[in-house]
Design a protein around this motif. Structure first.
Motif, PDB file in Angstrom:
ATOM      1  N   TYR A  98     -38.002   4.734  -4.785  1.00 42.61           N
ATOM      2  CA  TYR A  98     -36.876   4.451  -3.892  1.00 42.61           C
ATOM      3  C   TYR A  98     -37.379   4.515  -2.455  1.00 42.61           C
ATOM      4  O   TYR A  98     -36.900   5.270  -1.637  1.00 42.61           O
ATOM      5  N   TRP A 193     -36.513  11.815  16.850  1.00 39.77           N
ATOM      6  CA  TRP A 193     -36.897  12.540  15.632  1.00 39.77           C
ATOM      7  C   TRP A 193     -38.413  12.711  15.526  1.00 39.77           C
ATOM      8  O   TRP A 193     -38.898  13.696  14.989  1.00 39.77           O
ATOM      9  N   HIS A 233     -24.836  12.750   7.038  1.00 42.47           N
ATOM     10  CA  HIS A 233     -26.299  12.732   7.207  1.00 42.47           C
ATOM     11  C   HIS A 233     -26.716  13.192   8.590  1.00 42.47           C
ATOM     12  O   HIS A 233     -27.765  13.802   8.764  1.00 42.47           O
ATOM     13  N   VAL A 341     -34.560  14.160   4.907  1.00 43.18           N
ATOM     14  CA  VAL A 341     -34.697  14.480   6.327  1.00 43.18           C
ATOM     15  C   VAL A 341     -34.291  15.933   6.553  1.00 43.18           C
ATOM     16  O   VAL A 341     -35.015  16.707   7.181  1.00 43.18           O
ATOM     17  N   PHE A 447     -24.863   9.984  -6.050  1.00 41.58           N
ATOM     18  CA  PHE A 447     -25.768   8.827  -6.176  1.00 41.58           C
ATOM     19  C   PHE A 447     -26.951   9.196  -7.068  1.00 41.58           C
ATOM     20  O   PHE A 447     -27.339   8.454  -7.947  1.00 41.58           O
ATOM     21  N   ASP A 458     -18.292   5.194  -3.948  1.00 37.78           N
ATOM     22  CA  ASP A 458     -18.624   4.133  -4.905  1.00 37.78           C
ATOM     23  C   ASP A 458     -19.481   4.638  -6.064  1.00 37.78           C
ATOM     24  O   ASP A 458     -19.478   4.053  -7.142  1.00 37.78           O
ATOM     25  N   CYS A 459     -20.189   5.737  -5.855  1.00 36.88           N
ATOM     26  CA  CYS A 459     -20.959   6.295  -6.977  1.00 36.88           C
ATOM     27  C   CYS A 459     -20.001   6.886  -8.011  1.00 36.88           C
ATOM     28  O   CYS A 459     -20.201   6.748  -9.219  1.00 36.88           O
ATOM     29  N   TYR A 505     -19.413   9.179   1.906  1.00 34.65           N
ATOM     30  CA  TYR A 505     -19.382  10.548   1.362  1.00 34.65           C
ATOM     31  C   TYR A 505     -18.057  11.267   1.578  1.00 34.65           C
ATOM     32  O   TYR A 505     -17.769  12.250   0.916  1.00 34.65           O
ATOM     33  N   TRP A 583     -24.979  -1.739   2.636  1.00 39.52           N
ATOM     34  CA  TRP A 583     -25.914  -0.979   1.792  1.00 39.52           C
ATOM     35  C   TRP A 583     -26.823  -1.862   0.955  1.00 39.52           C
ATOM     36  O   TRP A 583     -27.782  -1.387   0.364  1.00 39.52           O
ATOM     37  N   PHE A 696     -29.772   0.632   5.140  1.00 41.98           N
ATOM     38  CA  PHE A 696     -28.811   1.590   5.685  1.00 41.98           C
ATOM     39  C   PHE A 696     -28.902   1.602   7.202  1.00 41.98           C
ATOM     40  O   PHE A 696     -29.920   1.205   7.775  1.00 41.98           O
ATOM     41  N   TYR A 704     -34.416  -1.109  -4.025  1.00 39.10           N
ATOM     42  CA  TYR A 704     -33.655  -0.816  -5.244  1.00 39.10           C
ATOM     43  C   TYR A 704     -34.310  -1.593  -6.387  1.00 39.10           C
ATOM     44  O   TYR A 704     -33.756  -2.595  -6.860  1.00 39.10           O
TER      45      TYR A 704
HETATM   46  C1  LAN Z   1     -27.862   5.834   0.485  1.00 38.64           C
HETATM   47  C2  LAN Z   1     -28.172   5.349  -0.867  1.00 38.64           C
HETATM   48  C3  LAN Z   1     -27.010   4.930  -1.705  1.00 38.64           C
HETATM   49  C4  LAN Z   1     -25.866   4.401  -0.866  1.00 38.64           C
HETATM   50  C5  LAN Z   1     -24.823   3.591  -1.684  1.00 38.64           C
HETATM   51  C6  LAN Z   1     -24.248   4.336  -2.864  1.00 38.64           C
HETATM   52  C7  LAN Z   1     -25.485   2.331  -2.233  1.00 38.64           C
HETATM   53  C8  LAN Z   1     -23.720   3.165  -0.730  1.00 38.64           C
HETATM   54  O1  LAN Z   1     -22.829   2.293  -1.363  1.00 38.64           O
HETATM   55  C9  LAN Z   1     -23.093   4.355  -0.045  1.00 38.64           C
HETATM   56  C10 LAN Z   1     -24.134   5.116   0.788  1.00 38.64           C
HETATM   57  C11 LAN Z   1     -25.375   5.575  -0.009  1.00 38.64           C
HETATM   58  C12 LAN Z   1     -25.002   6.801  -0.808  1.00 38.64           C
HETATM   59  C13 LAN Z   1     -26.535   5.967   0.902  1.00 38.64           C
HETATM   60  C14 LAN Z   1     -26.287   6.586   2.227  1.00 38.64           C
HETATM   61  C15 LAN Z   1     -27.495   6.784   3.162  1.00 38.64           C
HETATM   62  C16 LAN Z   1     -28.777   7.120   2.421  1.00 38.64           C
HETATM   63  C17 LAN Z   1     -28.600   8.424   1.685  1.00 38.64           C
HETATM   64  C18 LAN Z   1     -29.025   5.981   1.429  1.00 38.64           C
HETATM   65  C19 LAN Z   1     -29.178   4.619   2.067  1.00 38.64           C
HETATM   66  C20 LAN Z   1     -30.399   6.348   0.900  1.00 38.64           C
HETATM   67  C21 LAN Z   1     -31.154   6.950   2.110  1.00 38.64           C
HETATM   68  C22 LAN Z   1     -30.099   7.172   3.217  1.00 38.64           C
HETATM   69  C23 LAN Z   1     -30.379   8.445   4.056  1.00 38.64           C
HETATM   70  C24 LAN Z   1     -29.448   8.466   5.234  1.00 38.64           C
HETATM   71  C25 LAN Z   1     -31.835   8.467   4.489  1.00 38.64           C
HETATM   72  C26 LAN Z   1     -32.168   9.518   5.479  1.00 38.64           C
HETATM   73  C27 LAN Z   1     -32.022   9.010   6.869  1.00 38.64           C
HETATM   74  C28 LAN Z   1     -31.234   9.522   7.808  1.00 38.64           C
HETATM   75  C29 LAN Z   1     -30.804   8.683   8.929  1.00 38.64           C
HETATM   76  C30 LAN Z   1     -30.754  10.925   7.763  1.00 38.64           C
END
Ligand code: LAN
Length: 730
Positions: A98, A193, A233, A341, A447, A458-459, A505, A583, A696, A704
């Motif tokens: 991932y 950062w 986040h 992070v 997720f 959505d999860c 979330y 996303w 994101f 994915y």
């Molecule tokens: C994800 C991965 C899954 C994604 C989906 C479920 C696809 C979406 O529909 C809702 C948001 C979510 C859960 C999501 C939110 C932000 C994440 C966690 C990520 C894109 C994977 C990595 C990202 C996270 C923020 C990475 C760390 C970076 C920062 C800026 C803190």
């Protein structure tokens, strides 16, 4: 014996080889908490043979037989399922790399280094291999994500990572990267950062880091900018960051760090005006320039608040409260933490506060392993601790779309995945959830997995759909009693925003104006939750399916929820008929979900203007060869862009699913698209990796890899059910 680095009593510098023996890597699947292990010992390796999944992830030969060549979409879907089914993990889910973001591994490695955690040689070797493989071929730097142009963010962090794992500064990969870093103005031009991590390591002075005041957490809850209103986040990152910033903690200096001080700057180190470079940033990194108000605030924080007003009493009080909130995050996730992070930052908080021998620190170090992933290119850091629930739910739905759920061949696999999702449902709310500002989570799905424990709208929806299909439509035993399904629905209903839309979330806690305080520079739209068409539509389709089986449970509330959500989806459609995805890439992804949700309320091509415009948008982007090809550029620019690789299977599957959900009546474009997907399928049933699929914060792409199975199989299956007699020979 590994050499001993001067300032440390621990063996610090791992041996770096050319490459490790890929046949020795294994994944331990502890109910989907996965960790990679390198088996040095021949006996151990023999006793624990490599699974198909491990071989597949490492790109080792699978030696699978060729499957009978399909002449219709259903057989192609079956071949796909046969292949993908072999990758199911022992605990019942599907895993994968991932990767994509290029700023995550640095946090983990910096954390190991700062806390004197030995880095195993095979990790060092494979980290070097991964970063070398992913350096941009033209200038040797790294960007924000694997497809992005070199930035100071990517280049400074990954340069540092390579040095910390022991790579010599004179190696070609370092010389080239350093050239790029210098061309971009050196590390003083890094975003916030990166400056933070460099300060933790002592490569820069803390004066160059813009303030992260933990005092914000002492503000009363009603205060408009209180962090509890931020996107989860951001608030979970600024929490430990604030603690470490407040302490101005820096690890012990070593030869490597002394080296970095020489290597990462264009100016002589002793002459750098640290405070003067707080706001220096290379234009290529500055996706979201800080607002005028934020710059003024930072100035006041540094020159007035920190300089004159911040008493020891306030400092200690803020640190104590932040430290308690860090503990609550650790307790709610059993130290897995939200994402890679905040996890290494929480680890450092525990190290500073509790010491290297403490349970809190040691448990963190164990759990950091779950973010790492090994593939043929080397070792990387995943965006989360996995994609378990999400991809498993999609795959189950795909098998149902193809109508293959009762095929005996697939029964054991599906049953295992049902039990898996059952175990991953979150059963309890966080302890003192109001105190730590968490939303109700009982009954939800995350997720990744239950340990991580963050429900996402959505999860929850996708897992719920998969379970309802298995238990109500398929002939699978009821392993979740109705009460647990209702728990999921109860939780889901709490996510809706006041305008009917859904976020990720949590329900939205503050408005977009909070972006005024976005200091991260490299990301847009990160300060609060936004309305997302993908999340909104997923909840609509899940609740619609739920209502067909339990029409009386909270009937009016659910009806009202769906009505308000679909009204919002309609208003969110763009003039060209598309929806913008946050996303997945990008318009194609969101339009697929939107058309599905329209269909779930009975609005399809023949009688709905919205649905018809959505279809027309998709059709206008179909290419000569029958495929679709949207590029990640669309996310950044908010305009449709084609990918230079040409048609892509995942994009094609998304577009076809959207059209078929909308019941688009003309078979020809669908047939052409299906033929394209079948043409790309390999003789063993698999599809090969093409372009990156996810995104994101508008600017960062993320892979994915399982989408090339789950959505292609779904599209093939839907077509087969719609046109059962159709033959398509290649
Ligand atoms: C994800 C991965 C899954 C994604 C989906 C479920 C696809 C979406 O529909 C809702 C948001 C979510 C859960 C999501 C939110 C932000 C994440 C966690 C990520 C894109 C994977 C990595 C990202 C996270 C923020 C990475 C760390 C970076 C920062 C800026 C803190």
């Amino acid at each position: 014996k590994p050499p001993i680095d001067d300032a440390h009593s621990l063996p610090r510098k791992p041996r770096i080889g050319q490459k490790t023996d890929h046949t020795r890597w294994r994944i331990k699947d502890d109910d989907s908490n996965h960790t990679w292990h390198y088996l040095e010992d021949d006996e151990a390796a023999k006793e624990w043979p490599q699974s198909y999944a491990e071989k597949y992830f490492l790109n080792l030969p699978l030696d699978l037989p060729e499957l009978p060549r399909p002449d219709n979409p259903l057989d192609a879907a079956k071949n796909g399922i046969d292949f993908f089914g072999k990758l199911q993990m022992p605990s019942g889910h599907w895993a994968c790399e991932y990767g994509g973001p290029m700023f995550l591994l640095a946090g983990i490695v910096a954390c190991w280094y700062a806390t004197k955690t030995p880095i195993p040689s095979e990790y060092a070797t494979e980290i070097k291999n991964y970063l070398t493989a992913r350096a941009n071929p033209d200038d040797g730097g790294w960007g924000l994500h694997i497809e992005g142009e070199s930035t100071v963010f990517g280049t400074s962090l990954n340069y540092m990572t390579l040095r910390l794992v022991g790579v010599d500064p004179e190696e070609p990969v370092m010389v080239k990267a350093r050239g790029t870093l210098h061309r971009l103005g050196g590390a003083v031009n890094a975003p916030h950062w990166s400056k933070f991590w460099m300060a933790v390591l002592g490569v820069v002075d803390w004066k160059i880091v813009n303030p992260v005041p933990p005092e914000l957490w002492l503000l009363p809850d009603w205060f408009p900018i209180h962090p509890w209103k931020w996107w989860i986040h951001i608030r979970q990152v600024f929490l430990p960051m604030g603690y470490i910033y407040s302490k101005k903690w820096t690890c012990e200096e070593t030869d490597i760090i002394r080296g970095l001080k020489e290597e990462m700057f264009v100016q002589p180190y002793a002459e750098i005006d640290w405070a003067g470079h707080r706001n220096s940033i290379h234009p290529g990194d500055n996706y979201h320039p800080k607002s005028f108000i934020m710059n003024c605030l930072n100035w006041l924080l540094v020159n007035v608040w920190n300089a004159y007003l911040r008493t020891n009493y306030i400092k200690e009080k803020a640190e104590a409260w932040v430290s308690q909130l860090v503990d609550m995050e650790d307790a709610n996730t059993d130290f897995a933490d939200l994402a890679p992070v905040n996890a290494p930052m929480n680890t450092i908080v525990c190290y500073i506060r509790d010491g290297s021998e403490s349970y809190t620190f040691k448990r963190h170090i164990e759990r950091l392993e779950e973010f790492l992933w090994v593939k043929d290119e080397g070792m990387l850091c995943n965006g989360t601790n996995g994609v378990q629930c999400w991809d498993t739910a999609f795959f189950i739905q795909a098998v149902f779309e193809a109508g293959l759920q009762d095929d005996e061949r697939y029964h054991p696999m599906l049953l295992k995945s049902l039990h898996y999702l059952e175990r991953q449902q979150i059963r309890e709310n966080c302890k003192d959830q109001e105190k730590c500002y968490r939303q109700t989570r009982k009954g939800g799905w995350p997720f990744s997995n239950r340990d991580q424990g963050y429900g996402v709208s959505d999860c929850i929806s996708e897992a719920l759909k998969a379970i309802i299909l298995l238990q109500k439509v398929g002939s699978f035993p009821q392993v979740l009693e109705d009460r647990r399904i209702f728990d999921a629905v109860d939780t889901l209903l709490l996510y809706q925003n006041d305008n009917g839309a859904l976020s990720s979330y949590e329900a939205r806690r503050a408005g977009q104006w909070m972006e005024i305080f976005n200091v991260a520079e490299v990301f847009g739209n990160i300060m609060v939750e936004y309305d997302y068409p993908e999340c909104t539509t997923a909840c609509v389709t899940a609740l619609s399916l739920f209502q067909t089986h339990w029409p009386d449970y909270r009937r009016d509330e659910i009806k009202n929820f769906i009505k308000r959500a679909t009204n919002w989806i309609k208003t969110n459609q763009r003039i060209d008929g598309s929806w913008y995805g946050s996303w997945g890439i990008c318009f194609t992804y969101a339009t697929m979900f939107a058309l599905e949700s329209m269909a779930s309320i009975g609005e399809t091509y023949k009688d709905s203007y919205i649905s018809r415009r959505g279809c027309e948008f998709l059709l206008s982007k179909q290419r000569e060869d029958g495929g679709w090809s949207e590029s990640y550029k669309a996310c950044e620019t908010m305009q449709y862009h084609e990918h230079p690789m040409g048609s892509l299977v995942v994009q094609t599957a998304w577009a076809l699913i959207g059209l078929m959900e909308a019941d688009y009546p003309n078979k020809e474009p669908l047939r052409k698209g299906i033929k394209f997907i079948m043409g790309r399928q390999q003789a063993n049933g698999e599809w090969l990796q093409e372009a990156i699929e996810g995104v994101f914060n508008k600017s960062c792409m993320i892979s994915y890899p399982n989408y090339k199975f789950t959505f292609t199989i779904k599209a093939l299956g839907m077509f087969a059910r719609k046109y059962p007699e159709e033959r398509i020979s290649l």
